[in-house]
Design a protein around this motif. Sequence first.
Motif, PDB file in Angstrom:
ATOM      1  N   SER A  96      18.804 -72.738  -1.583  1.00 55.27           N
ATOM      2  CA  SER A  96      18.375 -74.132  -1.498  1.00 55.27           C
ATOM      3  C   SER A  96      19.535 -75.074  -1.198  1.00 55.27           C
ATOM      4  CB  SER A  96      17.711 -74.552  -2.813  1.00 55.27           C
ATOM      5  OG  SER A  96      16.563 -73.777  -3.054  1.00 55.27           O
ATOM      6  N   LYS A  97      20.739 -74.671  -1.573  1.00 54.18           N
ATOM      7  CA  LYS A  97      21.903 -75.552  -1.462  1.00 54.18           C
ATOM      8  C   LYS A  97      22.480 -75.613  -0.054  1.00 54.18           C
ATOM      9  CE  LYS A  97      26.508 -76.300  -3.450  1.00 54.18           C
ATOM     10  NZ  LYS A  97      27.534 -75.780  -4.410  1.00 54.18           N
ATOM     11  N   TYR A  98      22.332 -74.537   0.733  1.00 53.59           N
ATOM     12  CA  TYR A  98      23.052 -74.421   1.997  1.00 53.59           C
ATOM     13  C   TYR A  98      22.111 -74.309   3.191  1.00 53.59           C
ATOM     14  CZ  TYR A  98      27.039 -73.212  -0.994  1.00 53.59           C
ATOM     15  OH  TYR A  98      28.029 -73.219  -1.950  1.00 53.59           O
ATOM     16  N   GLU A  99      22.463 -75.008   4.248  1.00 51.04           N
ATOM     17  CA  GLU A  99      21.742 -74.887   5.519  1.00 51.04           C
ATOM     18  C   GLU A  99      21.980 -73.503   6.109  1.00 51.04           C
ATOM     19  OE1 GLU A  99      21.486 -77.075   9.913  1.00 51.04           O
ATOM     20  OE2 GLU A  99      22.893 -77.786   8.380  1.00 51.04           O
ATOM     21  N   GLY A 100      20.928 -72.900   6.616  1.00 48.07           N
ATOM     22  CA  GLY A 100      21.049 -71.588   7.236  1.00 48.07           C
ATOM     23  C   GLY A 100      20.940 -70.426   6.273  1.00 48.07           C
ATOM     24  N   LEU A 101      20.775 -70.729   4.986  1.00 54.20           N
ATOM     25  CA  LEU A 101      20.613 -69.669   3.994  1.00 54.20           C
ATOM     26  C   LEU A 101      19.166 -69.580   3.535  1.00 54.20           C
ATOM     27  CD1 LEU A 101      23.708 -69.760   3.976  1.00 54.20           C
ATOM     28  CD2 LEU A 101      23.617 -69.392   1.512  1.00 54.20           C
ATOM     29  N   PHE A 102      18.723 -68.322   3.335  1.00 56.54           N
ATOM     30  CA  PHE A 102      17.380 -68.039   2.853  1.00 56.54           C
ATOM     31  C   PHE A 102      17.497 -66.998   1.745  1.00 56.54           C
ATOM     32  CE2 PHE A 102      17.224 -69.318   7.276  1.00 56.54           C
ATOM     33  CZ  PHE A 102      16.274 -70.331   7.250  1.00 56.54           C
ATOM     34  N   CYS A 103      16.379 -66.721   1.076  1.00 55.53           N
ATOM     35  CA  CYS A 103      16.440 -65.760  -0.027  1.00 55.53           C
ATOM     36  C   CYS A 103      15.164 -64.942  -0.115  1.00 55.53           C
ATOM     37  CB  CYS A 103      16.714 -66.468  -1.350  1.00 55.53           C
ATOM     38  SG  CYS A 103      15.388 -67.566  -1.895  1.00 55.53           S
ATOM     39  N   SER A 104      15.247 -63.888  -0.925  1.00 56.64           N
ATOM     40  CA  SER A 104      14.099 -63.057  -1.251  1.00 56.64           C
ATOM     41  C   SER A 104      13.904 -63.091  -2.760  1.00 56.64           C
ATOM     42  CB  SER A 104      14.334 -61.612  -0.803  1.00 56.64           C
ATOM     43  OG  SER A 104      15.355 -61.012  -1.604  1.00 56.64           O
ATOM     44  N   VAL A 105      12.750 -62.580  -3.214  1.00 54.00           N
ATOM     45  CA  VAL A 105      12.494 -62.410  -4.645  1.00 54.00           C
ATOM     46  C   VAL A 105      11.903 -61.023  -4.872  1.00 54.00           C
ATOM     47  CG1 VAL A 105      12.237 -64.849  -5.246  1.00 54.00           C
ATOM     48  CG2 VAL A 105      10.248 -63.584  -4.421  1.00 54.00           C
ATOM     49  N   GLY A 106      12.369 -60.359  -5.941  1.00 61.66           N
ATOM     50  CA  GLY A 106      11.850 -59.026  -6.222  1.00 61.66           C
ATOM     51  C   GLY A 106      12.758 -58.265  -7.166  1.00 61.66           C
ATOM     52  N   THR A 107      12.426 -56.999  -7.401  1.00 62.35           N
ATOM     53  CA  THR A 107      13.190 -56.169  -8.329  1.00 62.35           C
ATOM     54  C   THR A 107      13.626 -54.874  -7.655  1.00 62.35           C
ATOM     55  OG1 THR A 107      11.127 -55.261  -9.211  1.00 62.35           O
ATOM     56  CG2 THR A 107      12.094 -57.101 -10.388  1.00 62.35           C
ATOM     57  N   HIS A 108      14.909 -54.591  -7.765  1.00 53.34           N
ATOM     58  CA  HIS A 108      15.525 -53.386  -7.212  1.00 53.34           C
ATOM     59  C   HIS A 108      15.014 -52.154  -7.958  1.00 53.34           C
ATOM     60  CE1 HIS A 108      18.743 -50.543  -6.211  1.00 53.34           C
ATOM     61  NE2 HIS A 108      19.133 -51.379  -5.261  1.00 53.34           N
ATOM     62  N   PRO A 109      14.818 -51.029  -7.264  1.00 54.06           N
ATOM     63  CA  PRO A 109      14.307 -49.839  -7.956  1.00 54.06           C
ATOM     64  C   PRO A 109      15.194 -49.383  -9.112  1.00 54.06           C
ATOM     65  CG  PRO A 109      15.042 -49.302  -5.727  1.00 54.06           C
ATOM     66  CD  PRO A 109      14.956 -50.783  -5.813  1.00 54.06           C
ATOM     67  N   SER A 110      16.496 -49.581  -9.007  1.00 52.13           N
ATOM     68  CA  SER A 110      17.392 -49.165 -10.084  1.00 52.13           C
ATOM     69  C   SER A 110      17.232 -50.020 -11.334  1.00 52.13           C
ATOM     70  CB  SER A 110      18.849 -49.211  -9.615  1.00 52.13           C
ATOM     71  OG  SER A 110      19.048 -48.285  -8.572  1.00 52.13           O
ATOM     72  N   ASP A 111      16.582 -51.185 -11.199  1.00 50.45           N
ATOM     73  CA  ASP A 111      16.319 -52.056 -12.342  1.00 50.45           C
ATOM     74  C   ASP A 111      14.954 -51.782 -12.971  1.00 50.45           C
ATOM     75  OD1 ASP A 111      18.699 -53.236 -11.806  1.00 50.45           O
ATOM     76  OD2 ASP A 111      17.972 -55.286 -11.915  1.00 50.45           O
ATOM     77  N   VAL A 112      14.219 -50.842 -12.390  1.00 49.38           N
ATOM     78  CA  VAL A 112      12.869 -50.553 -12.873  1.00 49.38           C
ATOM     79  C   VAL A 112      12.912 -49.298 -13.733  1.00 49.38           C
ATOM     80  CG1 VAL A 112      10.502 -50.046 -12.220  1.00 49.38           C
ATOM     81  CG2 VAL A 112      11.856 -51.592 -10.827  1.00 49.38           C
ATOM     82  N   THR A 113      12.925 -49.492 -15.052  1.00 54.38           N
ATOM     83  CA  THR A 113      12.973 -48.352 -15.964  1.00 54.38           C
ATOM     84  C   THR A 113      11.871 -48.392 -17.017  1.00 54.38           C
ATOM     85  OG1 THR A 113      14.555 -49.523 -17.378  1.00 54.38           O
ATOM     86  CG2 THR A 113      15.457 -48.028 -15.701  1.00 54.38           C
ATOM     87  N   SER A 114      11.307 -49.567 -17.271  1.00 55.21           N
ATOM     88  CA  SER A 114      10.297 -49.638 -18.333  1.00 55.21           C
ATOM     89  C   SER A 114       9.153 -50.596 -18.012  1.00 55.21           C
ATOM     90  CB  SER A 114      10.940 -50.065 -19.655  1.00 55.21           C
ATOM     91  OG  SER A 114      11.548 -51.333 -19.522  1.00 55.21           O
ATOM     92  N   GLU A 115       9.436 -51.634 -17.246  1.00 55.21           N
ATOM     93  CA  GLU A 115       8.425 -52.655 -17.016  1.00 55.21           C
ATOM     94  C   GLU A 115       8.333 -52.967 -15.525  1.00 55.21           C
ATOM     95  OE1 GLU A 115       7.547 -57.103 -18.752  1.00 55.21           O
ATOM     96  OE2 GLU A 115       8.629 -55.668 -20.014  1.00 55.21           O
ATOM     97  N   VAL A 116       7.124 -53.093 -15.018  1.00 56.58           N
ATOM     98  CA  VAL A 116       6.901 -53.328 -13.600  1.00 56.58           C
ATOM     99  C   VAL A 116       6.468 -54.773 -13.387  1.00 56.58           C
ATOM    100  CG1 VAL A 116       5.482 -52.700 -11.617  1.00 56.58           C
ATOM    101  CG2 VAL A 116       6.305 -50.930 -13.161  1.00 56.58           C
ATOM    102  N   VAL A 117       7.085 -55.424 -12.409  1.00 57.22           N
ATOM    103  CA  VAL A 117       6.662 -56.782 -12.066  1.00 57.22           C
ATOM    104  C   VAL A 117       5.292 -56.711 -11.390  1.00 57.22           C
ATOM    105  CG1 VAL A 117       7.862 -56.768  -9.842  1.00 57.22           C
ATOM    106  CG2 VAL A 117       7.363 -58.936 -10.954  1.00 57.22           C
TER     107      VAL A 117
END
Length: 258
Positions: free
Chosen positions: A54-75
């Motif tokens: 949001s702060k910089y022109e030309g920058l974008f982002c994604s949202v989500g969870t990396h598989p290595s962070d998925v050990t007990s709870e699923v988004v």
Amino acid sequence: MLVDSHCHLDRLDLSRYEDGLDGAIAAAKEQGVKTMLCVCISEENKQQVVDIASKYEGLFCSVGTHPSDVTSEVVSVETLVEWAKAPKVVALGESGLDYYYSKDYAEIQKQSFANHLVAGAQLDLPVIVHTRDARQDTLDLIKEYGSAESAGVLHCFTENWEMAKAAMDLNYYISISGIVTFRNAESLRDVVKKMPLDRLLVETDSPYLAPVPFRGKPNEPRYVREVAQFVADLKGISLESLAEITTNNFHTLFKRTK
């Protein structure tokens, strides 16, 4: 103009820059890297990547969870849909499957990945896919739950030509990182040589995997120029042509960046 299609700006080593992230982004832009996609890996860093984009022109982002962070709870799909309402979100992920160290969490990783694919289809957003030692399961889940219209990208690709071809047949793109410059990456270079230009992206995955001649040092978006030059040489085209093609591919896949 170059695009770093996958970086983790919240994790950069900023010690060389007196003005922190401002300096790293300015250094990238001096190298022609005008657009960057800051990729989320967990709920914990989601707000940080949204704030950076949001702060910089030309920058974008994604949202989500990396598989290595998925050990007990699923988004859940519903949660992902809610997260995607944040400003400048253009993709879901990175999600996917990683069996490199262990398959102990394979089933929960599969459920998480499926939810990202379903949410992507609902929102018409591409999915950024991390896949390691999970070729068939990755492709099977994309076929079952993904959308050919919104599709996605296999990022930091290190798999074989057969997987690249199968993913492209599903309307996916393939993103190449600095690994392609490593001495032991001849098989990956062979894949790049075969790839159609209209399915190709370049990335740093910074702060990881700095390309030669910076291997072993902290990576950052400005080094995508080295990746792009190396790929251009493999394809027998100019850096300018490669930059134009991969930039157009980026905006075609990530439609909300247009």
